[in-house]
Design a protein around this motif. Sequence first.
Motif, PDB file in Angstrom:
ATOM      1  N   VAL A  50      53.534  54.890  56.020  1.00 30.03           N
ATOM      2  CA  VAL A  50      52.586  54.597  57.101  1.00 30.03           C
ATOM      3  C   VAL A  50      52.156  55.950  57.662  1.00 30.03           C
ATOM      4  N   GLU A  51      50.863  56.228  57.660  1.00 33.03           N
ATOM      5  CA  GLU A  51      50.370  57.535  58.064  1.00 33.03           C
ATOM      6  C   GLU A  51      49.399  57.430  59.240  1.00 33.03           C
ATOM      7  N   ARG A  52      49.175  58.572  59.881  1.00 35.96           N
ATOM      8  CA  ARG A  52      48.186  58.718  60.967  1.00 35.96           C
ATOM      9  C   ARG A  52      48.479  57.781  62.143  1.00 35.96           C
ATOM     10  N   ILE A  53      49.779  57.594  62.437  1.00 41.22           N
ATOM     11  CA  ILE A  53      50.159  56.781  63.590  1.00 41.22           C
ATOM     12  C   ILE A  53      49.681  57.464  64.874  1.00 41.22           C
ATOM     13  N   GLY A  54      49.038  56.688  65.727  1.00 37.35           N
ATOM     14  CA  GLY A  54      48.564  57.216  66.996  1.00 37.35           C
ATOM     15  C   GLY A  54      47.160  57.783  66.961  1.00 37.35           C
ATOM     16  N   LEU A  55      46.563  57.892  65.770  1.00 33.48           N
ATOM     17  CA  LEU A  55      45.187  58.363  65.661  1.00 33.48           C
ATOM     18  C   LEU A  55      44.228  57.166  65.688  1.00 33.48           C
ATOM     19  N   GLU A  56      42.954  57.459  65.639  1.00 32.10           N
ATOM     20  CA  GLU A  56      41.961  56.396  65.746  1.00 32.10           C
ATOM     21  C   GLU A  56      42.114  55.357  64.643  1.00 32.10           C
ATOM     22  N   MET A  57      42.420  55.831  63.428  1.00 31.55           N
ATOM     23  CA  MET A  57      42.572  54.923  62.293  1.00 31.55           C
ATOM     24  C   MET A  57      43.830  55.308  61.511  1.00 31.55           C
ATOM     25  N   GLY A  58      44.725  54.344  61.318  1.00 29.81           N
ATOM     26  CA  GLY A  58      45.943  54.576  60.566  1.00 29.81           C
ATOM     27  C   GLY A  58      45.808  54.132  59.127  1.00 29.81           C
ATOM     28  N   LEU A  59      46.817  54.438  58.324  1.00 27.91           N
ATOM     29  CA  LEU A  59      46.767  54.146  56.888  1.00 27.91           C
ATOM     30  C   LEU A  59      48.150  53.731  56.401  1.00 27.91           C
ATOM     31  N   ILE A  60      48.191  52.661  55.600  1.00 23.38           N
ATOM     32  CA  ILE A  60      49.425  52.248  54.937  1.00 23.38           C
ATOM     33  C   ILE A  60      49.204  52.237  53.428  1.00 23.38           C
ATOM     34  N   LYS A  61      50.076  52.947  52.704  1.00 24.72           N
ATOM     35  CA  LYS A  61      50.081  52.910  51.243  1.00 24.72           C
ATOM     36  C   LYS A  61      51.386  52.243  50.823  1.00 24.72           C
ATOM     37  N   HIS A  62      51.267  51.073  50.240  1.00 19.86           N
ATOM     38  CA  HIS A  62      52.430  50.232  49.955  1.00 19.86           C
ATOM     39  C   HIS A  62      52.495  49.930  48.458  1.00 19.86           C
ATOM     40  N   LYS A  63      53.695  50.077  47.876  1.00 21.36           N
ATOM     41  CA  LYS A  63      53.889  49.776  46.456  1.00 21.36           C
ATOM     42  C   LYS A  63      54.991  48.742  46.296  1.00 21.36           C
ATOM     43  N   THR A  64      54.816  47.852  45.322  1.00 20.66           N
ATOM     44  CA  THR A  64      55.888  46.922  44.948  1.00 20.66           C
ATOM     45  C   THR A  64      56.196  47.106  43.471  1.00 20.66           C
ATOM     46  N   PHE A  65      57.468  46.928  43.128  1.00 21.04           N
ATOM     47  CA  PHE A  65      57.915  47.096  41.745  1.00 21.04           C
ATOM     48  C   PHE A  65      58.599  45.815  41.305  1.00 21.04           C
ATOM     49  N   LEU A  66      57.914  45.025  40.495  1.00 21.40           N
ATOM     50  CA  LEU A  66      58.468  43.757  40.024  1.00 21.40           C
ATOM     51  C   LEU A  66      58.182  43.577  38.541  1.00 21.40           C
ATOM     52  N   ASN A  67      59.206  43.139  37.820  1.00 22.85           N
ATOM     53  CA  ASN A  67      59.068  42.832  36.393  1.00 22.85           C
ATOM     54  C   ASN A  67      58.466  43.993  35.608  1.00 22.85           C
ATOM     55  N   GLY A  68      58.873  45.202  35.965  1.00 20.57           N
ATOM     56  CA  GLY A  68      58.420  46.374  35.231  1.00 20.57           C
ATOM     57  C   GLY A  68      57.014  46.834  35.549  1.00 20.57           C
ATOM     58  N   SER A  69      56.372  46.214  36.519  1.00 20.74           N
ATOM     59  CA  SER A  69      55.006  46.610  36.868  1.00 20.74           C
ATOM     60  C   SER A  69      54.945  47.079  38.316  1.00 20.74           C
ATOM     61  N   GLU A  70      53.941  47.894  38.609  1.00 18.93           N
ATOM     62  CA  GLU A  70      53.752  48.436  39.946  1.00 18.93           C
ATOM     63  C   GLU A  70      52.430  47.943  40.514  1.00 18.93           C
ATOM     64  N   GLU A  71      52.483  47.454  41.741  1.00 14.19           N
ATOM     65  CA  GLU A  71      51.273  46.991  42.402  1.00 14.19           C
ATOM     66  C   GLU A  71      51.089  47.753  43.705  1.00 14.19           C
ATOM     67  N   LYS A  72      49.856  48.252  43.921  1.00 15.90           N
ATOM     68  CA  LYS A  72      49.577  49.066  45.099  1.00 15.90           C
ATOM     69  C   LYS A  72      48.725  48.299  46.104  1.00 15.90           C
ATOM     70  N   THR A  73      49.046  48.496  47.362  1.00 14.27           N
ATOM     71  CA  THR A  73      48.250  47.933  48.456  1.00 14.27           C
ATOM     72  C   THR A  73      47.931  49.060  49.431  1.00 14.27           C
ATOM     73  N   VAL A  74      46.670  49.225  49.752  1.00 12.82           N
ATOM     74  CA  VAL A  74      46.247  50.252  50.700  1.00 12.82           C
ATOM     75  C   VAL A  74      45.492  49.579  51.837  1.00 12.82           C
ATOM     76  N   GLU A  75      45.928  49.848  53.060  1.00  9.17           N
ATOM     77  CA  GLU A  75      45.286  49.263  54.236  1.00  9.17           C
ATOM     78  C   GLU A  75      44.963  50.346  55.254  1.00  9.17           C
ATOM     79  N   GLU A  76      43.808  50.232  55.879  1.00 10.87           N
ATOM     80  CA  GLU A  76      43.391  51.175  56.906  1.00 10.87           C
ATOM     81  C   GLU A  76      43.014  50.384  58.154  1.00 10.87           C
ATOM     82  N   PHE A  77      43.726  50.644  59.234  1.00  8.86           N
ATOM     83  CA  PHE A  77      43.467  49.959  60.498  1.00  8.86           C
ATOM     84  C   PHE A  77      44.149  50.741  61.619  1.00  8.86           C
TER      85      PHE A  77
END
Length: 398
Positions: free
Chosen positions: A31-58
């Motif tokens: 979780v980045e840029r906490i306390g600024l106008e817009m923050g960012l979350i870069k989230h990864k999951t690792f299941l069944n040998g695969s990686e899935e990325k989720t990126v959110e900005e709020f």
Amino acid sequence: MNILVINAGSSSIKYQLIDMNTEMPLSSGIVERIGLEMGLIKHKTFLNGSEEKTVEEFPIPDHGVGLKRVAELLTDEKVGVISDPSEIQAVGHRLVHGGETFTKTVEITDEVKAKVKELFPLAPLHNPANLIGVEVAEKVFPNAKQVGVFDTAFHQSIPEKAYRYAIPEKFYRELRIRKYGFHGTSHKFVSEKAIEYLGNPDAKIITIHIGNGASMAAVKAGACIDTTMGMGPLSGLIMGTRSGDIDPAIIFYLAQQKGFSVEEISDLLNKESGMKGLTELTDMRDIEKCQREGDPVAILALEMYAYRIKQYIGSYTAAMNGVDAIVFTAGVGENKTTVREMVCEDMDYLGITWDEEKDKNRKGDVHEINVDGAKVKVLIIPTNEELEIAKQSLALIK
């Protein structure tokens, strides 16, 4: 058994959820840029040998909002890896400075939090943010045990002759000015891996953790007896933006003769020096590229970088009356062949050698890159501070 590892900074939260049955991550992110106008979350999951990325900005006004969203992502119908936050049995927190108070991993209580607050002056940039992470996690994961793992704890076995400074005793007695050391979780993890690989519990090992921050440790029979960082993380090796060891007279000269403020000198030595100060570059890949192209600035910078490491190898070999293995770890240590080659060059008197083919053909968790039959093993061991924090947390709550 699922353990969430949290490393909270002043404006960020790094995290990793680890399944301790397999010791493999289920999810990780920042979780980045906490306390600024817009923050960012870069989230990864690792299941069944695969990686899935989720990126959110709020907007993420505080750590509580950020960690609450992390909990939602961990339990999300589409990208979640657990069904409920209660499936997290413990939250392991990286706490930077434990002073002389904390010599081992502890369950975090009100008393522990009060002690961590008392140590704020020793780590004003890190401990307050770390404690915020603890207090937020207590609310978001109320059923989980909160565990503190201190960067300084592994170095608390350093003898007094090594951790004291030659200044009036009252500064140690009253202000606790002494060497504490950092990166302890990493040094502990890779030194234990090396001991296991060597099959020798009494082994003398020098661990070389070199990334943007960098430090070394002398580890004898599993106990740290010296390390390069001191009361703070500035001393020792040349780093990405930190100077490492420097003559204190330079500080006096800048302040008294050139009018630099304390803040300006601190920024200079912590943020504008090291490899950045020497080359105006911060990425070792760029510096190595310039070196290969014959840039004299990059050549000198890398020579200085390797020379400082070699100095400490010699120092720690003397301190332990020998060395059985040196270990390269962290971003630069694990990935930069040029640095490993330069460090091992002309070290045959100590029995330290480097094999180019072995270095190129890496395999396994512990990779040996010394010449066959060499007196000293030269090893590459990837660090895993998150797993080490999780393992220590698990050992405490079991």
